[in-house]
Design an enzyme around this catalytic site. Structure first.
Site, PDB file in Angstrom:
ATOM      1  N   CYS A 149      36.639  20.436 -14.837  1.00  0.00           N
ATOM      2  CA  CYS A 149      36.219  19.389 -13.875  1.00  0.00           C
ATOM      3  C   CYS A 149      34.970  19.062 -14.484  1.00  0.00           C
ATOM      4  O   CYS A 149      33.861  19.646 -15.117  1.00  0.00           O
ATOM      5  CB  CYS A 149      35.869  20.406 -12.672  1.00  0.00           C
ATOM      6  SG  CYS A 149      37.407  21.071 -12.062  1.00  0.00           S
ATOM      7  N   TRP A 156      40.216  19.166 -12.856  1.00  0.00           N
ATOM      8  CA  TRP A 156      41.143  19.648 -13.640  1.00  0.00           C
ATOM      9  C   TRP A 156      41.901  20.927 -13.087  1.00  0.00           C
ATOM     10  O   TRP A 156      40.921  21.900 -12.910  1.00  0.00           O
ATOM     11  CB  TRP A 156      40.594  20.207 -14.775  1.00  0.00           C
ATOM     12  CG  TRP A 156      41.458  20.487 -16.159  1.00  0.00           C
ATOM     13  CD1 TRP A 156      42.177  19.641 -16.935  1.00  0.00           C
ATOM     14  CD2 TRP A 156      41.747  21.812 -16.937  1.00  0.00           C
ATOM     15  NE1 TRP A 156      42.888  20.214 -17.817  1.00  0.00           N
ATOM     16  CE2 TRP A 156      42.761  21.432 -17.742  1.00  0.00           C
ATOM     17  CE3 TRP A 156      41.411  23.071 -16.290  1.00  0.00           C
ATOM     18  CZ2 TRP A 156      43.286  22.498 -18.398  1.00  0.00           C
ATOM     19  CZ3 TRP A 156      41.788  24.206 -17.066  1.00  0.00           C
ATOM     20  CH2 TRP A 156      42.585  23.776 -18.193  1.00  0.00           C
ATOM     21  N   ASN A 196      32.303  22.581  -9.839  1.00  0.00           N
ATOM     22  CA  ASN A 196      33.071  22.972 -11.319  1.00  0.00           C
ATOM     23  C   ASN A 196      32.889  24.663 -11.557  1.00  0.00           C
ATOM     24  O   ASN A 196      31.936  24.965 -11.131  1.00  0.00           O
ATOM     25  CB  ASN A 196      32.530  22.412 -12.640  1.00  0.00           C
ATOM     26  CG  ASN A 196      33.059  22.784 -13.781  1.00  0.00           C
ATOM     27  OD1 ASN A 196      34.157  23.006 -13.858  1.00  0.00           O
ATOM     28  ND2 ASN A 196      32.054  22.691 -14.914  1.00  0.00           N
ATOM     29  N   GLY A 197      34.293  25.208 -11.582  1.00  0.00           N
ATOM     30  CA  GLY A 197      34.066  26.635 -11.834  1.00  0.00           C
ATOM     31  C   GLY A 197      35.187  27.186 -11.075  1.00  0.00           C
ATOM     32  O   GLY A 197      36.118  26.646 -10.837  1.00  0.00           O
ATOM     33  N   GLU A 225      44.287  25.560 -38.790  1.00  0.00           N
ATOM     34  CA  GLU A 225      43.492  24.437 -38.020  1.00  0.00           C
ATOM     35  C   GLU A 225      44.089  23.088 -38.102  1.00  0.00           C
ATOM     36  O   GLU A 225      44.345  22.269 -37.357  1.00  0.00           O
ATOM     37  CB  GLU A 225      42.012  24.261 -38.527  1.00  0.00           C
ATOM     38  CG  GLU A 225      41.169  23.119 -37.768  1.00  0.00           C
ATOM     39  CD  GLU A 225      41.074  23.356 -36.483  1.00  0.00           C
ATOM     40  OE1 GLU A 225      41.326  24.451 -35.525  1.00  0.00           O
ATOM     41  OE2 GLU A 225      40.449  22.468 -35.612  1.00  0.00           O
ATOM     42  N   LYS A 252      45.781  20.720 -35.158  1.00  0.00           N
ATOM     43  CA  LYS A 252      45.304  19.352 -34.838  1.00  0.00           C
ATOM     44  C   LYS A 252      46.592  18.719 -34.661  1.00  0.00           C
ATOM     45  O   LYS A 252      46.812  18.028 -33.698  1.00  0.00           O
ATOM     46  CB  LYS A 252      44.541  18.890 -36.116  1.00  0.00           C
ATOM     47  CG  LYS A 252      43.251  18.977 -36.269  1.00  0.00           C
ATOM     48  CD  LYS A 252      42.330  18.988 -35.244  1.00  0.00           C
ATOM     49  CE  LYS A 252      41.962  20.229 -34.646  1.00  0.00           C
ATOM     50  NZ  LYS A 252      41.190  20.403 -33.566  1.00  0.00           N
ATOM     51  N   GLU A 274      48.172  19.516 -31.220  1.00  0.00           N
ATOM     52  CA  GLU A 274      47.439  19.361 -30.099  1.00  0.00           C
ATOM     53  C   GLU A 274      47.699  17.771 -29.746  1.00  0.00           C
ATOM     54  O   GLU A 274      47.738  17.356 -28.648  1.00  0.00           O
ATOM     55  CB  GLU A 274      45.917  19.447 -30.512  1.00  0.00           C
ATOM     56  CG  GLU A 274      45.384  20.896 -30.270  1.00  0.00           C
ATOM     57  CD  GLU A 274      44.081  21.008 -30.522  1.00  0.00           C
ATOM     58  OE1 GLU A 274      43.465  21.515 -29.970  1.00  0.00           O
ATOM     59  OE2 GLU A 274      43.523  20.376 -31.818  1.00  0.00           O
ATOM     60  N   LYS A 287      38.576  19.681 -22.856  1.00  0.00           N
ATOM     61  CA  LYS A 287      37.594  19.876 -24.098  1.00  0.00           C
ATOM     62  C   LYS A 287      36.783  21.121 -23.877  1.00  0.00           C
ATOM     63  O   LYS A 287      36.716  21.862 -24.772  1.00  0.00           O
ATOM     64  CB  LYS A 287      36.517  18.623 -23.991  1.00  0.00           C
ATOM     65  CG  LYS A 287      35.695  18.689 -24.929  1.00  0.00           C
ATOM     66  CD  LYS A 287      35.955  18.280 -26.240  1.00  0.00           C
ATOM     67  CE  LYS A 287      34.992  18.369 -27.331  1.00  0.00           C
ATOM     68  NZ  LYS A 287      35.997  18.600 -28.566  1.00  0.00           N
TER      69      LYS A 287
HETATM   70  C1  G6P Z   1      39.677  24.096 -25.775  1.00  0.00           C
HETATM   71  C2  G6P Z   1      39.458  22.818 -26.646  1.00  0.00           C
HETATM   72  C3  G6P Z   1      39.510  23.120 -28.162  1.00  0.00           C
HETATM   73  C4  G6P Z   1      38.593  24.158 -28.408  1.00  0.00           C
HETATM   74  C5  G6P Z   1      38.483  25.252 -27.602  1.00  0.00           C
HETATM   75  C6  G6P Z   1      37.134  26.295 -27.762  1.00  0.00           C
HETATM   76  O1  G6P Z   1      40.917  24.452 -25.625  1.00  0.00           O
HETATM   77  O2  G6P Z   1      40.734  21.916 -26.445  1.00  0.00           O
HETATM   78  O3  G6P Z   1      39.596  22.166 -29.075  1.00  0.00           O
HETATM   79  O4  G6P Z   1      38.488  24.702 -29.851  1.00  0.00           O
HETATM   80  O5  G6P Z   1      38.400  24.942 -26.369  1.00  0.00           O
HETATM   81  O6  G6P Z   1      36.168  25.444 -27.229  1.00  0.00           O
HETATM   82  P1  G6P Z   1      34.590  25.981 -27.620  1.00  0.00           P
HETATM   83  O7  G6P Z   1      34.095  24.524 -26.800  1.00  0.00           O
HETATM   84  O8  G6P Z   1      34.317  27.345 -27.221  1.00  0.00           O
HETATM   85  O9  G6P Z   1      34.399  25.756 -29.170  1.00  0.00           O
END
Ligand code: G6P
Length: 607
Positions: free
Chosen positions: A2, A76, A100-101, A480, A484, A487, A602
């Site tokens: 959110c 969200w 948000n939360g 990773e 990618k 995702e 994100k």
């Molecule tokens: C979400 C994002 C990822 C990210 C993860 C951890 O799942 O989509 O790309 O790696 O959170 O986020 P942070 O902000 O803690 O690195």
């Protein structure tokens, strides 16, 4: 996740709120809305779906809004499906809120309020806060907020408006992000600065136990008893341009190209006289020598950076490292204790599981070191020591430059541990630091010509599933690379230790199955070649990522993605840019929404 915004000023605010919400789209959302003071009433417009198709279409059908104050939200969904009624703002004709939360005790509050005669329309936890405020509100907003804060449990960033306190916004937060922006004769609230950068760069961080009141006369902070609180005005270094696409088709592509500079910005300030130096955050050599165990904890890409850290620290500093996923760590009563170091990795600094892992480590007596990108974020504030990764705003949901800088930091960290623990001498340490400082240049070389990544993508874009294989650091970094790809392109992908393949996973290989083999480790080359031949002889289509100078037989791999030459230890970090670009062009060729992949957020500020 959110997003919350709010505006008070002299200009009509509906467009400003919608624009600010669009700037928060990257956080991930499934509905959006605004509530403004219009003709002595609170007017709410909200809709399921993207801002463009939902909220904006609805606003077009309304008579133009003249309001100069309002709140807005991108939701969200967590409690209740994405729908118009579950969208925020939520409230009634007297009060409206954005949140948000997660309110953990919302069920209890709901039964209490139902007992008082309240009826509920939505399935959200947020509605309990709106109704509780309504219940306690007897004309004094601060008193009502104070009562509500005393009851609700969980995480929240709240923007609140009361009909009979016209053109005034109240804001309060605990464990969810919220900043208060100070413009020229106007004020804002926002989940983060990206939302409002085009209006102002000056902001305050709202702390737990503080209430912000924004009205025509400015911004006022009080504690929960209404006593004034003085706060420091901060300036965001990020400019509007850096939060926009800068000519690239997607934020992801832009952020991949920003990696060389981002790595320099992370590493250079922590190198003094050619040696690592973490004194800025209080991580002394003495401490680094003393830790009994080192834990690295994070989620998603941040955890993968931790995995690279484990390989590096164990290889160079001969010190064992435990890497964990934050959501596992926090619930398995981890063995972290006094005398240990917990390294908490997070781009946003707001990930709920990661934040809890940090709190747990602290509670168990460990020292905590946060590796965080967002300045002033919850994890940064909560940790004993902080290293900011200085990557600038990362807008694309999938992490690229933030992962690169976290991983680059792991190198420097490994070198320093190795040095202070006597595993390498000063001259070797200097040599390694010098090599790390050359990595940005190597990545820039990788970014000069996109054709080989586009070509590799054209060979996999219609696959249903593929495998990444590698050994040693290549295995750690291809985790990773594989993340990618899945995702953003939605192709199923696994990263597998090349030597482990024969113990089960090789049964997935059939005629045409794509395999991406990462082979940067000279010391493991012969072993890798033999793994590659094994999959190739079973029908796999192999793309090999290795040094451009490497001679690869046609009967070994089908295509080669060439990398500049670098030492074994550094080439995996360079190769990660190549993997990101293969994922990027694959997603583009499949027509995917690269920067906002489905179902992902994100910043995951809930469990
Ligand atoms: C979400 C994002 C990822 C990210 C993860 C951890 O799942 O989509 O790309 O790696 O959170 O986020 P942070 O902000 O803690 O690195």
């Amino acid at each position: 996740m959110c997003g919350v915004v709010g505006f008070v000023g002299k200009r009509a605010c509906a467009d400003i709120l919608v624009k600010a919400l669009k700037n928060l789209e990257y956080r991930g959302y499934d509905s959006a809305g605004i509530a403004v003071f219009e003709n002595e009433k609170i007017k709410t417009v909200k809709a399921k779906g993207k801002i463009r198709e939902g909220l904006e279409e609805k606003l077009k059908k309304e008579p133009p809004l003249n309001a100069v104050c309002g709140i807005g939200h991108t939701r969200w969904a967590t409690h209740g499906e994405p729908s118009d009624v579950n969208s925020h703002p939520i409230g009634n004709e007297r009060i409206s809120i954005v949140h948000n939360g997660i309110i953990e005790n919302y069920r209890e509050i709901k039964s209490f309020l139902i007992g008082k005669g309240y009826e509920f329309e939505s399935e959200t936890d947020t509605e309990t806060v709106a109704k509780l405020l309504d219940h306690y509100y007897k004309g004094d907003p601060i008193k009502a907020i104070e009562r509500v804060i005393g009851v609700i449990e969980g995480a929240y960033a709240l923007g609140i408006i009361f009909k009979d306190h016209k053109n005034t916004i109240y804001a309060v937060r605990k464990d969810s992000p919220l900043i208060v922006g100070k413009g020229n004769g106007e004020s804002f609230i926002a989940s983060d600065m990206t939302a409002i950068l085009e209006y102002t760069r000056e902001y305050y961080c709202l702390e737990r136990g503080e209430i912000a009141m924004l009205d025509g006369s400015g911004i006022h902070f009080t504690d929960l008893h209404g006593e004034p609180v003085e706060k420091e005005l901060l300036t965001a270094e990020w400019d509007v341009e850096s939060a926009q696409k800068g000519g690239y088709e997607h934020f992801m592509l832009k952020e991949i190209h920003e990696q060389p500079d981002a790595i320099r910005n992370t590493i250079s300030p922590r190198v003094k006289d050619g040696m690592p130096d973490f004194s800025e955050c209080g991580l002394t050599d003495e401490k680094l020598r003393s830790y009994k165990h080192i834990f690295i904890v994070g989620c998603g890409s941040a955890m993968h950076a931790g995995m690279a850290g484990k390989y590096l620290i164990e290889a160079v500093a001969r010190t064992p490292v435990i890497v964990d996923i934050a959501s596992e760590f926090r619930y398995r009563d981890p063995l972290v204790a006094e005398g240990d170091l917990a390294v908490i990795v997070s781009q946003s600094g707001e990930t709920a599981d990661t934040l809890e892992a940090l709190k747990l480590s602290k509670a168990k007596g460990a020292d905590t070191l946060a590796i965080v990108n967002v300045v002033g974020s919850s994890i940064a504030r909560e940790a004993d020591m902080v290293i900011y990764t200085n990557a600038g705003p990362e807008i694309s949901v999938c992490s690229t430059k933030a992962y690169a800088v976290q991983t680059a930091f792991m190198y420097l960290f490994a070198f320093q541990i190795a040095y202070v623990r006597g595993k390498i001498d000063g001259s070797r340490c200097r040599e390694l630091v010098k090599g790390l400082l050359e990595v940005p240049e190597k990545i820039s070389e990788c970014l000069e010509d996109m054709s080989q990544y586009q070509f590799a993508a054209s060979k996999i874009f219609n696959a249903d599933s593929l495998l990444y294989i590698g050994r040693g650091l290549d295995n750690a970094l291809s985790m990773e690379g594989s993340l990618k790809l899945k995702e953003i392109s939605y192709i199923h992908s696994e990263a597998y230790a090349a030597g482990e393949l024969k113990h089960g996973t090789i049964s997935l290989i059939e005629e045409g199955t794509p395999v991406i083999a990462v082979m940067t480790q000279n010391a493991l080359k012969e072993k890798m070649i033999s793994n590659v031949r094994t999959v190739k002889s079973r029908g796999a289509k192999v793309i090999i990522i290795c040094r451009s100078s490497e001679k690869i037989d046609e009967d070994c791999a089908d295509y080669k993605v060439g990398l500049p030459d670098a030492d074994d230890i550094f080439l995996p970090l360079v190769s990660s840019a190549a993997m990101q670009l293969i994922a990027y062009y694959t997603a583009v060729q499949r027509g995917c929404d690269v920067d906002k992949p489905r179902n992902l957020a994100k910043s995951v500020t809930v469990e």
